[in-house]
Scaffold this motif. Structure first.
Motif, PDB file in Angstrom:
ATOM      1  N   PRO A  49     -30.482  -9.646  11.328  1.00 29.23           N
ATOM      2  CA  PRO A  49     -31.064  -9.333   9.995  1.00 29.23           C
ATOM      3  C   PRO A  49     -31.224 -10.594   9.150  1.00 29.23           C
ATOM      4  CG  PRO A  49     -29.250  -7.831  10.527  1.00 29.23           C
ATOM      5  CD  PRO A  49     -29.220  -8.913  11.546  1.00 29.23           C
ATOM      6  N   ARG A  50     -32.327 -10.612   8.363  1.00 26.62           N
ATOM      7  CA  ARG A  50     -32.596 -11.768   7.509  1.00 26.62           C
ATOM      8  C   ARG A  50     -31.636 -11.810   6.317  1.00 26.62           C
ATOM      9  NH1 ARG A  50     -35.172 -12.046  11.345  1.00 26.62           N
ATOM     10  NH2 ARG A  50     -37.287 -12.845  11.715  1.00 26.62           N
ATOM     11  N   SER A  51     -31.019 -10.691   6.059  1.00 26.27           N
ATOM     12  CA  SER A  51     -30.130 -10.626   4.886  1.00 26.27           C
ATOM     13  C   SER A  51     -28.829 -11.388   5.096  1.00 26.27           C
ATOM     14  CB  SER A  51     -29.813  -9.163   4.549  1.00 26.27           C
ATOM     15  OG  SER A  51     -29.210  -8.523   5.670  1.00 26.27           O
ATOM     16  N   LEU A  52     -28.524 -11.649   6.387  1.00 26.53           N
ATOM     17  CA  LEU A  52     -27.276 -12.366   6.678  1.00 26.53           C
ATOM     18  C   LEU A  52     -27.400 -13.832   6.265  1.00 26.53           C
ATOM     19  CD1 LEU A  52     -26.265 -11.054  10.212  1.00 26.53           C
ATOM     20  CD2 LEU A  52     -25.117 -10.570   8.062  1.00 26.53           C
ATOM     21  N   THR A  53     -26.296 -14.304   5.713  1.00 24.97           N
ATOM     22  CA  THR A  53     -26.247 -15.720   5.341  1.00 24.97           C
ATOM     23  C   THR A  53     -26.154 -16.563   6.612  1.00 24.97           C
ATOM     24  OG1 THR A  53     -25.015 -15.070   3.370  1.00 24.97           O
ATOM     25  CG2 THR A  53     -25.062 -17.418   3.912  1.00 24.97           C
ATOM     26  N   TYR A  54     -26.862 -17.655   6.639  1.00 23.28           N
ATOM     27  CA  TYR A  54     -26.882 -18.562   7.788  1.00 23.28           C
ATOM     28  C   TYR A  54     -27.357 -17.844   9.064  1.00 23.28           C
ATOM     29  CZ  TYR A  54     -23.807 -21.169   4.635  1.00 23.28           C
ATOM     30  OH  TYR A  54     -23.265 -21.792   3.549  1.00 23.28           O
ATOM     31  N   HIS A  55     -28.381 -17.018   8.951  1.00 25.54           N
ATOM     32  CA  HIS A  55     -28.858 -16.294  10.141  1.00 25.54           C
ATOM     33  C   HIS A  55     -29.479 -17.252  11.174  1.00 25.54           C
ATOM     34  CE1 HIS A  55     -32.527 -16.576   7.699  1.00 25.54           C
ATOM     35  NE2 HIS A  55     -33.207 -16.456   8.857  1.00 25.54           N
ATOM     36  N   LEU A  56     -30.109 -18.346  10.713  1.00 21.48           N
ATOM     37  CA  LEU A  56     -30.668 -19.329  11.661  1.00 21.48           C
ATOM     38  C   LEU A  56     -29.567 -20.038  12.448  1.00 21.48           C
ATOM     39  CD1 LEU A  56     -33.522 -20.950   9.544  1.00 21.48           C
ATOM     40  CD2 LEU A  56     -33.775 -19.458  11.533  1.00 21.48           C
ATOM     41  N   GLU A  57     -28.508 -20.399  11.746  1.00 18.41           N
ATOM     42  CA  GLU A  57     -27.386 -21.076  12.399  1.00 18.41           C
ATOM     43  C   GLU A  57     -26.707 -20.147  13.399  1.00 18.41           C
ATOM     44  OE1 GLU A  57     -28.045 -21.113   9.311  1.00 18.41           O
ATOM     45  OE2 GLU A  57     -28.123 -23.191   8.592  1.00 18.41           O
ATOM     46  N   LEU A  58     -26.574 -18.872  13.014  1.00 20.58           N
ATOM     47  CA  LEU A  58     -25.943 -17.891  13.909  1.00 20.58           C
ATOM     48  C   LEU A  58     -26.785 -17.686  15.180  1.00 20.58           C
ATOM     49  CD1 LEU A  58     -23.652 -15.886  14.340  1.00 20.58           C
ATOM     50  CD2 LEU A  58     -24.976 -14.164  13.101  1.00 20.58           C
ATOM     51  N   THR A  59     -28.098 -17.615  14.993  1.00 21.04           N
ATOM     52  CA  THR A  59     -28.999 -17.476  16.152  1.00 21.04           C
ATOM     53  C   THR A  59     -28.854 -18.673  17.098  1.00 21.04           C
ATOM     54  OG1 THR A  59     -30.578 -16.256  14.788  1.00 21.04           O
ATOM     55  CG2 THR A  59     -31.405 -17.214  16.845  1.00 21.04           C
ATOM     56  N   PHE A  60     -28.817 -19.864  16.514  1.00 23.47           N
ATOM     57  CA  PHE A  60     -28.704 -21.078  17.326  1.00 23.47           C
ATOM     58  C   PHE A  60     -27.404 -21.098  18.134  1.00 23.47           C
ATOM     59  CE2 PHE A  60     -27.205 -25.456  17.790  1.00 23.47           C
ATOM     60  CZ  PHE A  60     -28.271 -26.013  18.488  1.00 23.47           C
ATOM     61  N   ILE A  61     -26.286 -20.712  17.502  1.00 21.52           N
ATOM     62  CA  ILE A  61     -24.977 -20.718  18.192  1.00 21.52           C
ATOM     63  C   ILE A  61     -24.953 -19.704  19.320  1.00 21.52           C
ATOM     64  CG2 ILE A  61     -22.527 -20.206  17.900  1.00 21.52           C
ATOM     65  CD1 ILE A  61     -22.773 -21.373  15.057  1.00 21.52           C
ATOM     66  N   LEU A  62     -25.482 -18.499  19.072  1.00 18.39           N
ATOM     67  CA  LEU A  62     -25.506 -17.458  20.106  1.00 18.39           C
ATOM     68  C   LEU A  62     -26.356 -17.881  21.307  1.00 18.39           C
ATOM     69  CD1 LEU A  62     -25.798 -14.182  17.963  1.00 18.39           C
ATOM     70  CD2 LEU A  62     -23.864 -14.891  19.382  1.00 18.39           C
TER      71      LEU A  62
END
Length: 424
Positions: A49-62
């Motif tokens: 979800p876009r509402s999550l803070t740091y969603h780009l960083e989370l995607t990159f780590i996963l």
């Protein structure tokens, strides 16, 4: 000359077929890996979800975790599989695959897989491999223009001793330029259509060699040295296994031969008035047979093949069996017929070694003997040193002076005694 050098220089800039396959395999696997990583990043990015803070960083780590933990081992496994399939286990840069291939390195693998691979790494169009056989000769195999498993084994050939010595002195391989000043060695290179030969050495003994049409570079020569050493050990083990198996086979054959020999040898001693005939335990190098000829006379043959192998008994039993069969058919008439029959039978069997025989006829109170050879002896029992028969002649021996012994060396074979029968 300049054109030839230019051609060689251009060829050196172009990748070899092996290098090309390595490059293509690497490009395909890495491109696929990058594509899968980006596809995964796109899927994960859409799901967070876009509402999550740091969603780009989370995607990159996963995605990084999935790529390293799951995708990278799978891609490496795929790359290894492609190299094994298209490049061979023995040429792959993967250490695990190479170790596994070396474990499976046997004689059949050497001929079918390793030999073509060794030709490939030298970038040669033509390769010839010589392999030492258990008989001491060399069997040759050829490989031409990248046709794997299109091998043409030829007849076993004896490699000249001076050529073997030359190869033993060239542990790291030899090019044709090193043989220019030795006409005979240079002739061997030309006969093999070779510019480079690498020997298979183990414990200073030559077990074969690889002759190729191209001189390999340093990296190829290093790989070739590893495979050549393993090839020598493999051929050594193959020859050793062959001799062990042959030894077991001959041991079994000897056991069967002794049984057959006991069955074939009749050796029936006739009961004749006044005569006492004793047969001593026989050796495996000689046989005895008694039989009657056309006029009813009793003859005997002592036959020695000049060897002590147990399976020689089969040969002797066969020959004496022929003599016995001919006597039963009343074809044999005397000494000449028996001797001629034995000689012709040996010739039919292509027997190359010497053999010895004694042909005897039992008379009323005397023996008639013909002897061929010096190992068999005819003596009086009271004096073993007294030889009573001349070699090559027909001898008549009177029995009143004592029993007659037929010996092989010092071992008795037959004893003949005669005592006049008294009619009441």
């Amino acid at each position: 000359m300049k054109f030839h050098k230019l051609k060689q220089w251009i060829k050196s800039l172009l990748p070899s077929s092996y290098q090309l396959k390595v490059s293509i395999t690497t490009i395909v696997t890495r491109t696929l890996y990058i594509f899968i990583v980006f596809a995964t990043y796109y899927v994960v990015y859409k799901q967070i979800p876009r509402s999550l803070t740091y969603h780009l960083e989370l995607t990159f780590i996963l995605v990084a975790a999935i790529s390293i933990v799951i995708y990278l081992p799978l891609i490496e496994r795929m790359a290894k599989s492609l190299r094994v399939r298209f490049l061979s286990e023995y040429l792959t840069e993967d250490a695990e695959s190479f170790r596994q291939a070396i474990k499976q390195f046997n004689y059949d693998a050497l001929v079918k897989h390793v030999f073509p691979d060794m030709v490939k790494i030298t970038e040669s169009q033509l390769g010839t491999m010589a392999v030492l056989s258990p008989k001491g000769t060399f069997s040759f195999h050829t490989y031409f223009r990248g046709r794997q498993k299109k091998l043409s084994p030829t007849k076993d050939i004896e490699v000249k001793q001076n050529f073997q010595e030359f190869l033993r002195s060239k542990k790291s391989g030899a090019s044709v330029t090193e043989a220019i000043h030795s006409p005979e060695i240079n002739g061997d290179f030309l006969e093999l259509h070779a510019n480079y030969i690498y020997p298979f050495l183990f414990r200073e003994k030559l077990f074969g060699f690889l002759a190729v049409s191209n001189i390999p570079n340093a990296d190829a020569a290093h790989t070739l040295s590893l495979l050549a050493g393993q090839s020598a050990l493999t051929i050594h083990n193959h020859i050793l296994s062959y001799h062990i198996a042959e030894n077991k086979k001959y041991r079994k054959e000897a056991e069967y031969a002794e049984r057959v020999q006991n069955l074939l040898e009749t050796g029936t001693i006739p009961e004749l008035p006044g005569w006492m005939i004793k047969a001593y335990p026989r050796s495996h190098g000689n046989l005895v047979e008694f039989f009657q000829v056309e006029d009813g006379s009793w003859f005997f043959v002592v036959l020695n093949a000049g060897r002590s192998y147990q399976h020689i008994g089969i040969l002797l039993s066969y020959i004496l069996g022929v003599v016995y069969a001919q006597s039963q058919l009343r074809i044999l008439k005397g000494f000449s017929d028996i001797k001629t029959l034995i000689q012709s039978t040996f010739q039919k069997l292509e027997w190359k070694d010497r053999y010895e025989l004694i042909i005897g006829k039992i008379g009323y109170s005397e023996l008639y003997l013909i002897q061929e050879g010096k190992q068999l002896r005819i003596t009086r029992e009271n004096d073993n040193e007294e030889v009573v028969a001349s070699i090559g002649w027909k001898n008549m021996i009177q029995m009143e002076k004592g029993p007659i012994l037929i010996l092989q060396g010092k071992e008795p074979i037959l004893k003949f005694s005669f005592q006049e029968t008294v009619v009441q």
